[in-house]
Design an enzyme around this catalytic site. Structure first.
Site, PDB file in Angstrom:
ATOM      1  N   TYR A 106       0.838  -1.206   0.000  1.00 15.35           N
ATOM      2  CA  TYR A 106       0.000   0.000   0.000  1.00 15.35           C
ATOM      3  C   TYR A 106       0.877   1.263   0.000  1.00 15.35           C
ATOM      4  O   TYR A 106       0.702   2.165  -0.815  1.00 15.35           O
ATOM      5  CB  TYR A 106      -0.923  -0.004   1.220  1.00 15.35           C
ATOM      6  CG  TYR A 106      -1.760   1.231   1.352  1.00 15.35           C
ATOM      7  CD1 TYR A 106      -2.638   1.608   0.336  1.00 15.35           C
ATOM      8  CD2 TYR A 106      -1.679   2.039   2.488  1.00 15.35           C
ATOM      9  CE1 TYR A 106      -3.403   2.753   0.455  1.00 15.35           C
ATOM     10  CE2 TYR A 106      -2.446   3.183   2.608  1.00 15.35           C
ATOM     11  CZ  TYR A 106      -3.305   3.530   1.584  1.00 15.35           C
ATOM     12  OH  TYR A 106      -4.064   4.669   1.700  1.00 15.35           O
ATOM     13  N   LEU A 136      -6.349   7.469  10.971  1.00 18.08           N
ATOM     14  CA  LEU A 136      -7.532   8.299  11.218  1.00 18.08           C
ATOM     15  C   LEU A 136      -8.576   7.489  11.970  1.00 18.08           C
ATOM     16  O   LEU A 136      -8.603   6.263  11.893  1.00 18.08           O
ATOM     17  CB  LEU A 136      -8.140   8.757   9.894  1.00 18.08           C
ATOM     18  CG  LEU A 136      -7.230   9.537   8.961  1.00 18.08           C
ATOM     19  CD1 LEU A 136      -7.981   9.917   7.707  1.00 18.08           C
ATOM     20  CD2 LEU A 136      -6.679  10.768   9.646  1.00 18.08           C
ATOM     21  N   TRP A 172      -5.133  -7.744  19.370  1.00 25.69           N
ATOM     22  CA  TRP A 172      -4.065  -8.329  18.541  1.00 25.69           C
ATOM     23  C   TRP A 172      -2.681  -7.839  18.941  1.00 25.69           C
ATOM     24  O   TRP A 172      -2.510  -6.701  19.385  1.00 25.69           O
ATOM     25  CB  TRP A 172      -4.287  -7.968  17.078  1.00 25.69           C
ATOM     26  CG  TRP A 172      -5.550  -8.489  16.494  1.00 25.69           C
ATOM     27  CD1 TRP A 172      -6.446  -9.334  17.088  1.00 25.69           C
ATOM     28  CD2 TRP A 172      -6.074  -8.187  15.204  1.00 25.69           C
ATOM     29  NE1 TRP A 172      -7.488  -9.583  16.236  1.00 25.69           N
ATOM     30  CE2 TRP A 172      -7.289  -8.898  15.074  1.00 25.69           C
ATOM     31  CE3 TRP A 172      -5.645  -7.404  14.128  1.00 25.69           C
ATOM     32  CZ2 TRP A 172      -8.065  -8.826  13.924  1.00 25.69           C
ATOM     33  CZ3 TRP A 172      -6.408  -7.327  12.983  1.00 25.69           C
ATOM     34  CH2 TRP A 172      -7.616  -8.044  12.881  1.00 25.69           C
ATOM     35  N   ASP A 239       2.128  -7.244  14.909  1.00 26.03           N
ATOM     36  CA  ASP A 239       2.291  -5.936  15.557  1.00 26.03           C
ATOM     37  C   ASP A 239       2.423  -4.830  14.502  1.00 26.03           C
ATOM     38  O   ASP A 239       2.047  -3.695  14.723  1.00 26.03           O
ATOM     39  CB  ASP A 239       3.588  -5.924  16.388  1.00 26.03           C
ATOM     40  CG  ASP A 239       3.338  -6.255  17.851  1.00 26.03           C
ATOM     41  OD1 ASP A 239       2.176  -6.169  18.303  1.00 26.03           O
ATOM     42  OD2 ASP A 239       4.317  -6.592  18.538  1.00 26.03           O
TER      43      ASP A 239
HETATM   44  P1  GDP Z   1      -1.267  -0.086  10.984  1.00 29.07           P
HETATM   45  O1  GDP Z   1      -1.173   1.250  11.676  1.00 29.07           O
HETATM   46  O2  GDP Z   1      -1.071   0.014   9.509  1.00 29.07           O
HETATM   47  O3  GDP Z   1      -0.342  -1.113  11.600  1.00 29.07           O
HETATM   48  O4  GDP Z   1      -2.755  -0.626  11.119  1.00 29.07           O
HETATM   49  P2  GDP Z   1      -3.875  -0.623  12.273  1.00 29.07           P
HETATM   50  O5  GDP Z   1      -4.543   0.683  12.415  1.00 29.07           O
HETATM   51  O6  GDP Z   1      -4.757  -1.794  11.926  1.00 29.07           O
HETATM   52  O7  GDP Z   1      -3.093  -0.890  13.665  1.00 29.07           O
HETATM   53  C1  GDP Z   1      -2.516  -2.104  13.866  1.00 29.07           C
HETATM   54  C2  GDP Z   1      -1.911  -2.227  15.255  1.00 29.07           C
HETATM   55  O8  GDP Z   1      -2.947  -2.353  16.239  1.00 29.07           O
HETATM   56  C3  GDP Z   1      -1.077  -3.494  15.312  1.00 29.07           C
HETATM   57  O9  GDP Z   1      -0.032  -3.321  16.263  1.00 29.07           O
HETATM   58  C4  GDP Z   1      -2.111  -4.505  15.823  1.00 29.07           C
HETATM   59  O10 GDP Z   1      -1.493  -5.645  16.413  1.00 29.07           O
HETATM   60  C5  GDP Z   1      -2.862  -3.653  16.850  1.00 29.07           C
HETATM   61  N1  GDP Z   1      -4.217  -4.144  17.135  1.00 29.07           N
HETATM   62  C6  GDP Z   1      -4.650  -4.629  18.347  1.00 29.07           C
HETATM   63  N2  GDP Z   1      -5.914  -5.061  18.255  1.00 29.07           N
HETATM   64  C7  GDP Z   1      -6.312  -4.845  16.966  1.00 29.07           C
HETATM   65  C8  GDP Z   1      -7.539  -5.074  16.271  1.00 29.07           C
HETATM   66  O11 GDP Z   1      -8.515  -5.597  16.809  1.00 29.07           O
HETATM   67  N3  GDP Z   1      -7.587  -4.685  14.954  1.00 29.07           N
HETATM   68  C9  GDP Z   1      -6.521  -4.085  14.331  1.00 29.07           C
HETATM   69  N4  GDP Z   1      -6.644  -3.687  13.051  1.00 29.07           N
HETATM   70  N5  GDP Z   1      -5.335  -3.885  14.959  1.00 29.07           N
HETATM   71  C10 GDP Z   1      -5.238  -4.254  16.258  1.00 29.07           C
END
Ligand code: GDP
Length: 285
Positions: A106, A136, A172, A239
């Site tokens: 992406y 956001l 997560w 993560d």
């Molecule tokens: P990123 O900022 O691109 O990594 O995407 P996200 O906004 O989905 O954030 C992901 C981070 O939040 C990672 O460290 C995940 O392990 C953590 N996380 C914890 N619980 C969740 C969940 O229920 N959904 C998502 N999307 N991320 C989670």
């Protein structure tokens, strides 16, 4: 102002991008369209995310310059930054390494828009700018578990657990990664300000400039949603990048502005909105 939707003009097809420009004849184009989401959608649809975002950016800017658009505001992403830099992410370091493997498909597509803008300014005189947005959240977000970013995902999980009287919620990763969260209305204001005030082809970060760990975010959402049960950490889920927080020094200088909404207030408004609109919100994929 016109906000064309993908059902009216599918920007993956160049002729539809051109039809969109012809229908509205805009002076300024803000290219917000993207097929994207949180960390998990990148694992589910890496190819579709790569292709659709790459061609949409290329098509929309090409159609805009052919239609004589004066200014092009490209919306980029913090996922474009190198995946393993130390500290907060400064515009000068954007090209210093490969994006994190969880979002590289992406992040690179949006980064290409910054180069396209630079090239189009040079050859065609298009006033193109590139804004780099952070995570956001807010009303009208996507709350689908596979697609949502972490803030919306947690809001849905904790609100549902509270409503259904569940004793535990799965979250997560390890909770250690640090992210930055910008309330959607603040982000909209920043984009409009940048469209008015910023005319340089070099990228501009848009964020709140403050890091919050996933664990801290979980604690706030739990408290605001009233859930006081147990957390189950699913460490099979990634993560992602350990620290993804933008340095907003340049934004504060050029926009003479900083986001007014605190994380706690923004999350409170989002939870209220979600509770009041849950059925509609859950239907959005
Ligand atoms: P990123 O900022 O691109 O990594 O995407 P996200 O906004 O989905 O954030 C992901 C981070 O939040 C990672 O460290 C995940 O392990 C953590 N996380 C914890 N619980 C969740 C969940 O229920 N959904 C998502 N999307 N991320 C989670």
């Amino acid at each position: 102002m016109f906000v064309p939707r993908s059902k009216d003009y599918d920007l993956v097809f160049f002729d539809q991008a051109q039809q969109c420009m012809e229908a509205f004849r805009p002076h300024i184009v803000i290219h917000l369209a993207a097929f994207y989401g949180g960390i998990w959608i990148n694992q589910l649809y890496p190819g579709r995310i790569f292709y659709e975002n790459l061609v949409m950016g290329a098509h929309v800017m090409e159609a805009a310059r052919l239609a004589g658009v004066e200014k092009f505001v490209g919306i980029g992403t913090a996922c474009s930054y190198p995946g393993y830099l130390d500290g907060y992410l400064k515009e000068d370091n954007l090209w210093d390494g490969v994006p994190h493997e969880t979002v590289v498909n992406y992040g690179l597509t949006k980064k290409m828009m910054a180069i396209q803008g630079w090239a189009y300014k040079r050859q065609y005189g298009l006033n193109a700018i590139h804004l780099i947005l952070t995570n956001l959240y807010g009303p009208w977000d996507t709350f689908d578990p596979d697609r949502s970013h972490v803030a919306a995902a947690l809001i849905r999980k904790f609100v549902e657990a509270k409503q259904e009287g569940k004793s535990e919620v799965e979250v997560w990763g390890t909770g250690k990664p640090v992210r930055e969260f910008l309330y959607v209305e603040d982000c909209a204001e920043a984009i409009v300000r940048a469209a008015e005030l910023y005319d340089d082809v070099s990228p501009l970060n848009i964020g709140c400039g403050q890091g919050t760990s996933i664990r801290e975010l979980i604690d706030i959402v739990m408290e605001l949603s009233g859930f006081d049960g147990r957390l189950v950490w699913n460490t099979d889920k990634p993560d992602g990048q350990m620290v993804k927080v933008l340095d907003t020094t340049k934004m504060r200088q050029v926009l003479q502005w900083s986001p007014p909404t605190s994380l706690r207030d923004g999350l409170g408004k989002t939870i209220d909105w979600y509770v009041a609109n849950k059925a509609t919100a859950d239907m959005r994929a």
